[in-house]
Scaffold this active site. Structure first.
Site, PDB file in Angstrom:
ATOM      1  N   LYS A  66      15.564 -39.804 -35.084  1.00  0.00           N
ATOM      2  CA  LYS A  66      14.877 -38.519 -35.299  1.00  0.00           C
ATOM      3  C   LYS A  66      15.471 -37.740 -36.475  1.00  0.00           C
ATOM      4  CE  LYS A  66      13.254 -37.563 -30.583  1.00  0.00           C
ATOM      5  NZ  LYS A  66      13.242 -36.576 -29.505  1.00  0.00           N
ATOM      6  N   ASP A 102       8.557 -31.659 -29.706  1.00  0.00           N
ATOM      7  CA  ASP A 102       9.325 -31.510 -28.459  1.00  0.00           C
ATOM      8  C   ASP A 102       9.287 -30.061 -27.950  1.00  0.00           C
ATOM      9  OD1 ASP A 102      10.079 -34.115 -27.960  1.00  0.00           O
ATOM     10  OD2 ASP A 102      11.945 -33.973 -29.103  1.00  0.00           O
TER      11      ASP A 102
HETATM   12  N1  LIG Z   1      11.265 -34.932 -21.269  1.00  0.00           N
HETATM   13  C1  LIG Z   1      11.230 -35.121 -22.572  1.00  0.00           C
HETATM   14  O1  LIG Z   1      10.176 -35.142 -23.213  1.00  0.00           O
HETATM   15  C2  LIG Z   1      12.524 -35.318 -23.303  1.00  0.00           C
HETATM   16  C3  LIG Z   1      12.589 -35.202 -24.694  1.00  0.00           C
HETATM   17  C4  LIG Z   1      13.835 -35.372 -25.326  1.00  0.00           C
HETATM   18  C5  LIG Z   1      14.948 -35.670 -24.560  1.00  0.00           C
HETATM   19  N2  LIG Z   1      14.838 -35.786 -23.210  1.00  0.00           N
HETATM   20  C6  LIG Z   1      16.009 -36.068 -22.367  1.00  0.00           C
HETATM   21  O2  LIG Z   1      16.987 -35.063 -22.643  1.00  0.00           O
HETATM   22  C7  LIG Z   1      18.288 -35.608 -22.421  1.00  0.00           C
HETATM   23  C8  LIG Z   1      19.177 -35.311 -23.634  1.00  0.00           C
HETATM   24  O3  LIG Z   1      18.656 -35.980 -24.776  1.00  0.00           O
HETATM   25  P1  LIG Z   1      19.303 -35.761 -26.235  1.00  0.00           P
HETATM   26  O4  LIG Z   1      18.437 -36.496 -27.184  1.00  0.00           O
HETATM   27  O5  LIG Z   1      19.604 -34.321 -26.471  1.00  0.00           O
HETATM   28  O6  LIG Z   1      20.701 -36.536 -26.067  1.00  0.00           O
HETATM   29  P2  LIG Z   1      22.051 -36.325 -26.882  1.00  0.00           P
HETATM   30  O7  LIG Z   1      21.783 -35.715 -28.221  1.00  0.00           O
HETATM   31  O8  LIG Z   1      22.774 -37.621 -26.792  1.00  0.00           O
HETATM   32  O9  LIG Z   1      22.859 -35.218 -26.004  1.00  0.00           O
HETATM   33  C9  LIG Z   1      23.342 -35.560 -24.744  1.00  0.00           C
HETATM   34  C10 LIG Z   1      23.883 -34.313 -24.060  1.00  0.00           C
HETATM   35  O10 LIG Z   1      24.271 -34.671 -22.729  1.00  0.00           O
HETATM   36  C11 LIG Z   1      25.644 -34.258 -22.523  1.00  0.00           C
HETATM   37  N3  LIG Z   1      26.267 -35.175 -21.575  1.00  0.00           N
HETATM   38  C12 LIG Z   1      26.226 -36.540 -21.600  1.00  0.00           C
HETATM   39  N4  LIG Z   1      26.916 -37.036 -20.559  1.00  0.00           N
HETATM   40  C13 LIG Z   1      27.420 -35.963 -19.864  1.00  0.00           C
HETATM   41  C14 LIG Z   1      28.217 -35.826 -18.701  1.00  0.00           C
HETATM   42  N5  LIG Z   1      28.648 -36.909 -18.013  1.00  0.00           N
HETATM   43  N6  LIG Z   1      28.517 -34.591 -18.274  1.00  0.00           N
HETATM   44  C15 LIG Z   1      28.072 -33.503 -18.949  1.00  0.00           C
HETATM   45  N7  LIG Z   1      27.314 -33.566 -20.062  1.00  0.00           N
HETATM   46  C16 LIG Z   1      26.993 -34.788 -20.522  1.00  0.00           C
HETATM   47  C17 LIG Z   1      26.258 -34.310 -23.892  1.00  0.00           C
HETATM   48  O11 LIG Z   1      27.441 -33.536 -23.911  1.00  0.00           O
HETATM   49  P3  LIG Z   1      28.543 -33.755 -25.080  1.00  0.00           P
HETATM   50  O12 LIG Z   1      28.034 -33.002 -26.279  1.00  0.00           O
HETATM   51  O13 LIG Z   1      29.765 -33.162 -24.514  1.00  0.00           O
HETATM   52  O14 LIG Z   1      28.632 -35.244 -25.318  1.00  0.00           O
HETATM   53  C18 LIG Z   1      25.116 -33.721 -24.737  1.00  0.00           C
HETATM   54  O15 LIG Z   1      25.075 -32.322 -24.618  1.00  0.00           O
HETATM   55  C19 LIG Z   1      18.081 -37.103 -22.140  1.00  0.00           C
HETATM   56  O16 LIG Z   1      18.090 -37.302 -20.756  1.00  0.00           O
HETATM   57  C20 LIG Z   1      16.687 -37.375 -22.698  1.00  0.00           C
HETATM   58  O17 LIG Z   1      16.034 -38.457 -22.047  1.00  0.00           O
HETATM   59  C21 LIG Z   1      13.650 -35.617 -22.571  1.00  0.00           C
END
Ligand SMILES: NC(=O)c1ccc[n+]([C@@H]2O[C@H](COP(=O)([O-])OP(=O)(O)OC[C@H]3O[C@@H](n4cnc5c(N)ncnc54)[C@H](OP(=O)(O)O)[C@@H]3O)[C@@H](O)[C@H]2O)c1
Length: 275
Positions: A66, A102
């Site tokens: 992205k 999004d």
């Molecule tokens: N529904 C939808 O349309 C949609 C769209 C986009 C994303 N999503 C979902 O949103 C979520 C995040 O996506 P993203 O793209 O933002 O991912 P990302 O950029 O990899 O960010 C992941 C986030 O999760 C945190 N995290 C990971 N493991 C953790 C743990 N064990 N305890 C606490 N915090 C933790 C990370 O914290 P740190 O910074 O400390 O690593 C970070 O803030 C995913 O589940 C994705 O599938 C859904």
């Protein structure tokens, strides 16, 4: 001639978008297909050129491409520009127009829960790309207060600095995950990956989920523990399936200049998740 659309990412086999978009194309009797393309990050530029040369008219972009797609666009919409991330590409005359749907998808998903746009006191768990899109969208309403609670404080601080710059009209704060300030909050959003595994627990104490709080969990794979616990305590709560649906519907609208068949797309998503 059959028109070509698709989604790029790496890995891509897990993506639910082909099921959702092909169902939409069938329902609208459009002579087009939507295919998944596995594109390693280092091959993004040449593979994108190749797909355009092959006649692809529109693409979704997913993890981890992205952000990397941004400099390859000829034009960006304000959300993609501000968030530094593209999730939809419209190809016209060989030129690439990047969008980020999004935020729109998130807002539409909240509306489905009865949410009315306006100032909000929100807590966002997480500080990655999804949290950024959510914060950008919530920041539209002047007078809002948005608190970012993230595992790593540095990333939360970077997100709040960015949010102050792109949405100067909102109040912004940072909190540790161990002390999430939910008192007085009207909206809690989980934008972490916690909940993707059925074994995942709660990031916050369950008794902080008070009546009147709306809870939205971006994780779309299941009714997460957060959503189940929130409902049990009288909150309106939903998982991220609706956001996935509405961001896809917005992509469809951008490509076809007509509304997407929402009911068909939702059914296709639900079936794909159960498969
Ligand atoms: N529904 C939808 O349309 C949609 C769209 C986009 C994303 N999503 C979902 O949103 C979520 C995040 O996506 P993203 O793209 O933002 O991912 P990302 O950029 O990899 O960010 C992941 C986030 O999760 C945190 N995290 C990971 N493991 C953790 C743990 N064990 N305890 C606490 N915090 C933790 C990370 O914290 P740190 O910074 O400390 O690593 C970070 O803030 C995913 O589940 C994705 O599938 C859904």
């Amino acid at each position: 001639m059959t028109r070509l659309f698709g989604v790029i990412g790496d890995p891509i086999s897990h993506s639910l978008s082909p099921a959702m978009h092909n169902a939409a194309l069938r329902a609208k009797h459009l002579d087009a297909v939507y295919a998944p393309f596995e594109v390693p990050r280092r091959w993004l530029a040449p593979m994108l050129r190749g797909l355009v040369l092959a006649g692809v008219e529109g693409l979704n972009v997913t993890v981890p491409l992205k952000e990397a797609a941004v400099p390859l666009m000829h034009r960006l919409d304000p959300a993609a520009q501000a968030c530094g991330a593209v999730n939809t590409i419209v190809v016209r005359g060989g030129r690439l127009h990047g969008f980020n749907t999004d935020g729109v998808g998130f807002a539409q998903a909240l509306r489905e829960l009865g949410w009315r746009p306006g100032p909000v006191r929100a807590v966002i768990l997480g500080a990655g790309g999804a949290a950024r899109a959510v914060a950008w969208e919530l920041g539209r309403a002047a007078g809002s207060r948005i608190t970012i609670a993230n595992r790593s404080r540095g990333r939360a601080v970077r997100l709040t600095r960015w949010l102050r710059r792109v949405r100067p009209q909102v109040g912004v704060g940072v909190a540790p995950l161990s002390q999430v300030p939910l008192q007085g909050a009207t909206l809690l959003v989980n934008a972490t990956t916690v909940g993707m595994s059925p074994r995942d627990g709660l990031l916050i104490p369950a008794d902080a989920l008070h009546h009147g709080l709306v809870v939205y969990d971006l994780v779309y794979h299941r009714t997460t523990r957060l959503v189940a616990e929130a409902r049990r305590r009288g909150c309106v709560a939903a998982n991220g399936l609706s956001m996935l649906l509405y961001q896809g519907a917005e992509s469809f609208r951008l490509w076809w200049n007509r509304p997407a068949p929402l009911a068909v797309m939702r059914r296709a998503l639900e079936q794909a998740i159960q498969a």
